[in-house]
Motif scaffolding. Structure first.
Motif, short mmCIF file in Angstrom:
data_model
loop_
_atom_site.label_atom_id
_atom_site.label_comp_id
_atom_site.label_asym_id
_atom_site.label_seq_id
_atom_site.Cartn_x
_atom_site.Cartn_y
_atom_site.Cartn_z
N PRO A 286 1.99 51.41 58.10
CA PRO A 286 0.79 52.23 58.28
C PRO A 286 -0.31 51.77 57.33
O PRO A 286 -0.02 51.29 56.23
CB PRO A 286 1.27 53.65 57.94
N PRO A 287 -1.58 51.86 57.70
CA PRO A 287 -2.09 52.48 58.93
C PRO A 287 -2.23 51.51 60.10
O PRO A 287 -2.73 51.88 61.14
CB PRO A 287 -3.47 52.96 58.48
N VAL A 288 -1.81 50.24 59.91
CA VAL A 288 -2.08 49.21 60.92
C VAL A 288 -1.15 49.33 62.12
O VAL A 288 -1.59 49.25 63.27
CB VAL A 288 -1.94 47.79 60.30
N VAL A 289 0.13 49.50 61.90
CA VAL A 289 1.13 49.42 62.95
C VAL A 289 0.99 50.55 63.96
O VAL A 289 0.53 51.66 63.63
CB VAL A 289 2.54 49.41 62.34
N SER A 290 1.37 50.27 65.18
CA SER A 290 1.37 51.29 66.22
C SER A 290 2.38 52.38 65.89
O SER A 290 3.52 52.07 65.53
CB SER A 290 1.72 50.67 67.58
N TRP B 121 -7.34 48.92 62.28
CA TRP B 121 -7.82 47.99 61.28
C TRP B 121 -7.58 48.51 59.87
O TRP B 121 -7.62 49.71 59.61
CB TRP B 121 -9.31 47.74 61.47
N SER B 122 -7.31 47.58 58.95
CA SER B 122 -7.25 47.89 57.52
C SER B 122 -7.78 46.68 56.76
O SER B 122 -7.48 45.53 57.11
CB SER B 122 -5.82 48.20 57.08
N ASP B 123 -8.57 46.95 55.72
CA ASP B 123 -9.07 45.85 54.90
C ASP B 123 -7.95 45.07 54.23
O ASP B 123 -8.13 43.92 53.83
CB ASP B 123 -10.00 46.40 53.82
N ARG B 124 -6.79 45.69 54.14
CA ARG B 124 -5.64 45.02 53.51
C ARG B 124 -5.12 43.87 54.36
O ARG B 124 -4.29 43.09 53.89
CB ARG B 124 -4.53 46.04 53.26
N LEU B 125 -5.58 43.75 55.59
CA LEU B 125 -5.16 42.63 56.45
C LEU B 125 -5.82 41.31 56.06
O LEU B 125 -5.26 40.24 56.28
CB LEU B 125 -5.50 42.94 57.91
N VAL B 126 -7.01 41.40 55.50
CA VAL B 126 -7.86 40.21 55.37
C VAL B 126 -7.23 39.14 54.47
O VAL B 126 -7.05 37.99 54.88
CB VAL B 126 -9.26 40.59 54.85
N PHE B 127 -6.91 39.50 53.24
CA PHE B 127 -6.44 38.49 52.29
C PHE B 127 -5.09 37.89 52.68
O PHE B 127 -4.93 36.66 52.66
CB PHE B 127 -6.39 39.08 50.88
N PRO B 128 -4.07 38.70 53.04
CA PRO B 128 -2.80 38.09 53.48
C PRO B 128 -2.98 37.18 54.69
O PRO B 128 -2.30 36.14 54.78
CB PRO B 128 -1.93 39.30 53.81
N ASN B 129 -3.89 37.55 55.58
CA ASN B 129 -4.11 36.70 56.76
C ASN B 129 -4.79 35.39 56.36
O ASN B 129 -4.45 34.32 56.87
CB ASN B 129 -4.97 37.43 57.79
N LEU B 130 -5.73 35.46 55.43
CA LEU B 130 -6.38 34.24 54.95
C LEU B 130 -5.39 33.32 54.25
O LEU B 130 -5.46 32.09 54.37
CB LEU B 130 -7.53 34.58 54.00
N LEU B 131 -4.43 33.89 53.53
CA LEU B 131 -3.44 33.07 52.84
C LEU B 131 -2.57 32.30 53.82
O LEU B 131 -2.31 31.10 53.63
CB LEU B 131 -2.57 33.96 51.95
N ILE B 132 -2.12 32.96 54.89
CA ILE B 132 -1.28 32.25 55.86
C ILE B 132 -2.10 31.19 56.60
O ILE B 132 -1.62 30.09 56.87
CB ILE B 132 -0.62 33.23 56.86
N LEU B 133 -3.38 31.48 56.85
CA LEU B 133 -4.23 30.49 57.52
C LEU B 133 -4.49 29.30 56.59
O LEU B 133 -4.57 28.15 57.06
CB LEU B 133 -5.56 31.12 57.94
N ALA C 29 -10.36 51.40 53.31
CA ALA C 29 -9.37 50.61 54.05
C ALA C 29 -8.69 51.44 55.12
O ALA C 29 -8.16 50.90 56.08
CB ALA C 29 -8.34 50.04 53.08
N GLU C 30 -8.71 52.76 54.98
CA GLU C 30 -8.00 53.61 55.91
C GLU C 30 -8.88 54.08 57.06
O GLU C 30 -8.41 54.69 58.00
CB GLU C 30 -7.45 54.85 55.17
N GLN C 31 -10.19 53.84 56.97
CA GLN C 31 -11.09 54.39 57.98
C GLN C 31 -11.07 53.55 59.24
O GLN C 31 -11.15 52.32 59.18
CB GLN C 31 -12.52 54.44 57.41
N PRO C 32 -11.00 54.18 60.41
CA PRO C 32 -10.97 53.43 61.66
C PRO C 32 -12.26 52.63 61.85
O PRO C 32 -13.33 53.06 61.46
CB PRO C 32 -10.82 54.52 62.73
N GLU C 33 -12.13 51.47 62.46
CA GLU C 33 -13.27 50.64 62.80
C GLU C 33 -13.18 50.31 64.28
O GLU C 33 -12.15 50.55 64.92
CB GLU C 33 -13.28 49.36 61.96
N PRO C 34 -14.23 49.75 64.87
CA PRO C 34 -14.18 49.38 66.29
C PRO C 34 -13.00 48.46 66.59
O PRO C 34 -12.56 47.68 65.75
CB PRO C 34 -15.51 48.65 66.50
N GLU C 35 -12.50 48.55 67.82
CA GLU C 35 -11.32 47.77 68.20
C GLU C 35 -11.54 46.28 68.02
O GLU C 35 -10.61 45.54 67.72
CB GLU C 35 -10.96 48.07 69.66
N HIS C 36 -12.79 45.82 68.20
CA HIS C 36 -13.02 44.39 68.15
C HIS C 36 -12.84 43.82 66.74
O HIS C 36 -12.81 42.61 66.56
CB HIS C 36 -14.42 44.04 68.67
#
Length: 221
Positions: free
Chosen positions: A145-149, A86-98, A3-10
């Motif tokens: 962290p690690p998502v926020v600027s 990016w963090s994998d921790r974004l996926v589930f909370p984002n799916l819940l709000i959607l 979850a902490e490893q950087p991924e492409p910006e897209h």
């Protein structure tokens, strides 16, 4: 990949684009739920006026939910504007709000069909309360962290959090009104307390900051 490893910006961009699509579809479905009145051929002008009058609760529900969903979209956009990693921790909370947003057309149609019934009104406001909590949970992940600027100011992050809290407090106020008011329909009007809660929280934060400056001997800006 951790979850902490950087991924492409897209990767973050794809999540945002997908989220925008869900918001757009949900907000479009609100008007699709309002069906054109079917009148017999040769119906008079009064018949058309009465048919449209019956739809007033539906249009009121549409307008309220349109701006509610729009406000959640704006908050989503505001929070992700602070995300740079990016963090994998974004996926589930984002799916819940959607998920909560995607269900809004149903709850809007439910309350519009029963505009002064206590249970539908309370369920609608309760769903907004649930959505508000899910929104705050997503903000918690995005603004950490690690998502926020790393250059995001603490004041900006706190402002976003206060906006999310104001939505929860406004929705909770509406739920309370729906339960105790002799006119349950007033609960939807109670949603206008959201900006009032935001102003109250902003003033409280300003007073706390001023008290902290006095305590540390710093001069006011």
């Amino acid at each position: 990949m951790s979850a902490e490893q950087p991924e492409p910006e897209h990767t973050i961009e794809r999540l945002i684009f997908f989220s925008d699509a869900v918001f757009a579809i949900a907000i479009t479905l609100l008007i699709i739920e309002i069906h054109v009145p079917e009148l017999e051929r040769g119906a008079g002008a009064l018949d058309y006026v009465q048919a449209l009058a019956y739809l007033i609760p539906n249009f009121v529900g549409f307008l309220i939910s349109f701006f509610v969903i729009g406000a959640f979209w704006a908050g989503h956009h505001r929070a992700f504007a602070c995300a740079v990693r990016w963090s994998d921790r974004l996926v589930f909370p984002n799916l819940l709000i959607l998920c909560a947003i995607a269900a809004m057309p149903f709850f809007t149609a439910f309350v519009s069909a029963n505009p002064n019934a206590r249970v539908p009104v309370a369920v609608y406001c309760g769903w907004l309360l649930v959505t508000g909590f899910l929104n705050m949970n997503l903000q918690r992940v995005v603004l950490a962290p690690p998502v926020v600027s790393p250059v995001l100011s603490p004041g900006r992050a706190e402002t976003i959090r206060r906006r999310g809290l104001a939505v929860v407090l406004g929705a909770a106020t509406a739920v309370l009104v729906a339960i105790v008011s002799p006119i349950p329909a007033l609960a939807e009007a109670a949603l206008v307390t959201i900006p009032l809660w935001r102003k109250l929280l902003d003033r409280r934060a300003a007073r706390a900051a001023a008290a902290q400056r006095v305590g540390t001997g710093a001069s006011p800006e």
